[in-house]
Every structure is written in C-alpha cells, then in structure tokens.
Scaffold this motif. Structure first.
Motif, PDB file in Angstrom:
ATOM      1  N   SER A  33       0.839  -1.185   0.000  1.00  0.00           N
ATOM      2  CA  SER A  33       0.000   0.000   0.000  1.00  0.00           C
ATOM      3  C   SER A  33       0.870   1.230   0.000  1.00  0.00           C
ATOM      4  O   SER A  33       1.997   1.213   0.485  1.00  0.00           O
ATOM      5  CB  SER A  33      -0.896   0.030   1.234  1.00  0.00           C
ATOM      6  N   LEU A  34       0.287   2.269  -0.569  1.00  0.00           N
ATOM      7  CA  LEU A  34       0.960   3.558  -0.615  1.00  0.00           C
ATOM      8  C   LEU A  34       0.059   4.539   0.114  1.00  0.00           C
ATOM      9  O   LEU A  34      -1.110   4.706  -0.252  1.00  0.00           O
ATOM     10  CB  LEU A  34       1.132   3.959  -2.078  1.00  0.00           C
ATOM     11  N   LYS A  42       0.930  10.244  -4.602  1.00  0.00           N
ATOM     12  CA  LYS A  42       0.492   8.850  -4.757  1.00  0.00           C
ATOM     13  C   LYS A  42      -0.031   8.561  -6.171  1.00  0.00           C
ATOM     14  O   LYS A  42       0.400   7.609  -6.825  1.00  0.00           O
ATOM     15  CB  LYS A  42      -0.584   8.509  -3.715  1.00  0.00           C
ATOM     16  N   SER A  43      -0.985   9.395  -6.614  1.00  0.00           N
ATOM     17  CA  SER A  43      -1.537   9.162  -7.954  1.00  0.00           C
ATOM     18  C   SER A  43      -0.476   9.395  -9.033  1.00  0.00           C
ATOM     19  O   SER A  43      -0.436   8.685 -10.041  1.00  0.00           O
ATOM     20  CB  SER A  43      -2.736  10.076  -8.210  1.00  0.00           C
ATOM     21  N   ASP A 173      -6.435   2.671  -7.147  1.00  0.00           N
ATOM     22  CA  ASP A 173      -6.348   3.998  -6.543  1.00  0.00           C
ATOM     23  C   ASP A 173      -7.651   4.298  -5.810  1.00  0.00           C
ATOM     24  O   ASP A 173      -8.676   4.555  -6.430  1.00  0.00           O
ATOM     25  CB  ASP A 173      -6.058   5.056  -7.622  1.00  0.00           C
ATOM     26  N   GLU A 174      -7.606   4.200  -4.497  1.00  0.00           N
ATOM     27  CA  GLU A 174      -8.748   4.460  -3.617  1.00  0.00           C
ATOM     28  C   GLU A 174     -10.000   3.671  -3.994  1.00  0.00           C
ATOM     29  O   GLU A 174     -11.055   4.250  -4.268  1.00  0.00           O
ATOM     30  CB  GLU A 174      -9.051   5.956  -3.590  1.00  0.00           C
ATOM     31  N   VAL A 205      -3.596   2.201  -3.279  1.00  0.00           N
ATOM     32  CA  VAL A 205      -3.597   3.545  -2.689  1.00  0.00           C
ATOM     33  C   VAL A 205      -4.942   3.713  -2.021  1.00  0.00           C
ATOM     34  O   VAL A 205      -5.979   3.458  -2.640  1.00  0.00           O
ATOM     35  CB  VAL A 205      -3.402   4.649  -3.752  1.00  0.00           C
ATOM     36  N   GLU A 206      -4.920   4.095  -0.751  1.00  0.00           N
ATOM     37  CA  GLU A 206      -6.168   4.085  -0.007  1.00  0.00           C
ATOM     38  C   GLU A 206      -6.067   5.060   1.162  1.00  0.00           C
ATOM     39  O   GLU A 206      -5.023   5.167   1.789  1.00  0.00           O
ATOM     40  CB  GLU A 206      -6.398   2.638   0.477  1.00  0.00           C
TER      41      GLU A 206
END
Ligand SMILES: Nc1ncnc2c1ncn2[C@@H]1O[C@H](COP(=O)(O)OP(=O)(O)OP(=O)(O)O)[C@@H](O)[C@H]1O
Ligand SMILES: [Mg+2]
Length: 252
Positions: A33-34, A42-43, A173-174, A205-206
């Motif tokens: 995870s980032l 992140k994105s 991504d989320e 990514v969360e």
C-alpha cells in the motif's frame, strides 16, 4: 528479482517535484500500500509507472523490462493493470458487456485480428467475463445496464474492467472511496480473493487506514514526493515520521 522496481524515480510538473527519487520494490504475490497526505504524489506515482505520465528522471522495471518510454497499452500488455475510473464504463452497456469489451480490447492489442478469426474467441471472453463477475459478486446483475447500478457496484465494475485485461499486477487507486461500510467490506474480501485465489500482486492507494492496516503486507509512505517510511503495518502505525506527515499537514 522484484516484480516491480523504481530507481530514483522523479517527476516534476514545472517547478513542482511531485516525485523525488522514489525507490520502491514490489515482490510477486504481495499487497503493498501507498499512503501519504493529499498531494504527496500517490496518484502521480501510479500514473508514472503505468505510462500515463513520463518520468523526469529515474528507472522503472517490471519483470526485468524497462517501462520508461512505453505507452500505457504496451505496459498493460505486459500484465500491469489498474482499476479504472468511472469514465471507462460504458453507461448504456450491460455489466457483462462492459467486461467483455475490455477483455476483447486486451486480446485485440495482444493478438491482433487473429484472435477475432478464431471461432472460440467469444467463448473464451465469455468464460473469463463470467469468472470475473462471480469473483466480484456482480454475476446477479450481469444483464443490468451499467448506469443503473448503485455507486458501490459501479466502483466494483471498474475493478472488473481492470481484471478483464488479465493483469498480474493491479494498481488500485482508492477503491473504497465513497463506499458504505458494507461496500467497503465487500471490496476488502474481493482484494483478499484476488491475492489468495488469483495469485495477483496488488498495489493499493487508499485513505481508509483500517483497510490499509488490515490487508497490507508492506506499506510505503510518501510525503512531498519522498518515501519517508516503509515496512509492515505494525511498524508504520507507530512510525513518528508518518504521524508527523499526517498531523503536521494542513489536511490532517
Ligand atoms: N498533471 C499535473 N500537473 C501539474 N501538477 C500536478 C499534476 N498532477 C499532480 N500534480 C501535483 O503534484 C502533486 C502530487 O499530486 P498527486 O495527485 O500525485 O497527489 P496524491 O497523493 O494522489 O493526492 P490525493 O491523496 O489528494 O489523491 C500535487 O501537488 C499536485 O497538485
Ligand atoms: Mg491521488
């Protein structure tokens, strides 16, 4: 050898250094995870690895192949997928048609017209689509029009579309953004299934820390484009630099 590796990966937007010499390695089969405050990069990291953005400097290798300079579809063909945003859903098509279109598009890129000449091509796509819809628990809604789906189902359809290309490594991504607790729980069990039953490698990514600490093997923390901490959840949870990054920022 790591499945995915970045070396001193740097991305600048004008004078802004969104990624600053990022070094990360992801092993096959793990869930990394980032995390990081809003605007920490992140994105940008995902977009740079998947070829949507060109890095300013640094290297990216996937299974030994240098990704820098490759187009997004070429990177996708190597087995790097991402769960797309709602824009990739065709609202007027059914749930299963959406997944089939993505699966056909992937085959078209890799085998060109020969795939369509094969008589069993459609059966193969149908089979893959059914398997994906079952996993994602959208099989009961396969014939519903995509635009009629509730929000959480739409987000899972995005994941289904990402899976249709048959990735080994998937960027998400989320995936739980805006979801109800029930929908989040469903997404977490889906992520587990992809790891355990499909043998996928996942890069998540969360913002939901409960999800992050629950599912991650390892966590990278970004702050102003730099990796400030890396390690298993129990280490990251108590890391003073991570706390500082979140609490020190305006958004905390
Ligand atoms: N296409 C772009 N052009 C210019 N600046 C950009 C671009 N994309 C991102 N940035 C900037 O780069 C920095 C990192 O943005 P990024 O979207 O990667 O952050 P993030 O960690 O994904 O944030 P969030 O948690 O809000 O999604 C920010 O300062 C952002 O404004
Ligand atoms: Mg982002």
């Amino acid at each position: 050898m790591a499945l995915l590796e970045t070396r001193d990966l740097t991305k600048e937007f004008g004078g802004l250094r969104a990624l600053d010499r990022v070094n990360i390695a992801v092993e096959r089969g793990e869930l990394v995870s980032l995390i990081g405050p809003n605007g920490s990069g992140k994105s940008t990291l995902i977009n740079t690895i998947t070829g949507m953005l060109e890095p300013t400097a640094g290297d990216i290798t996937y299974a030994g192949t240098d990704l820098v300079g490759m187009k997004p579809f070429e990177i996708a063909q190597l087995g790097v997928g991402r769960s797309f945003q709602t824009a990739s859903i065709f609202p007027e098509l059914t749930v299963s048609e959406n997944v089939e279109v993505a699966a056909f598009a992937a085959e078209h890129d890799s085998f060109s017209v020969n795939f369509f000449r094969r008589r069993d091509a459609y059966d193969e796509v149908r089979e893959r689509t059914d398997h994906i819809l079952e996993t994602i628990e959208l099989d009961a809604k396969a014939e519903e029009t995509a635009e009629a789906l509730p929000y959480g189902d739409k987000r899972r359809l995005e994941v289904a579309i990402g899976l249709a290309t048959g990735p080994d490594l998937m960027f998400m991504d989320e995936p739980t953004a805006g979801m109800s607790p029930g929908e989040t729980e469903m997404t977490v069990s889906l992520i587990r299934e992809l790891l355990e039953d499909w043998g996928m490698t996942i890069f998540l990514v969360e913002h939901d820390m409960d999800v992050i600490f629950d599912v991650s093997d390892r966590i990278f923390t970004l702050h102003e484009g730099q990796v400030i901490a890396r390690g298993p959840p129990e280490e990251i949870r108590d890391d003073p630099a991570v706390r500082e990054a979140y609490l020190g920022g305006e958004e905390a």
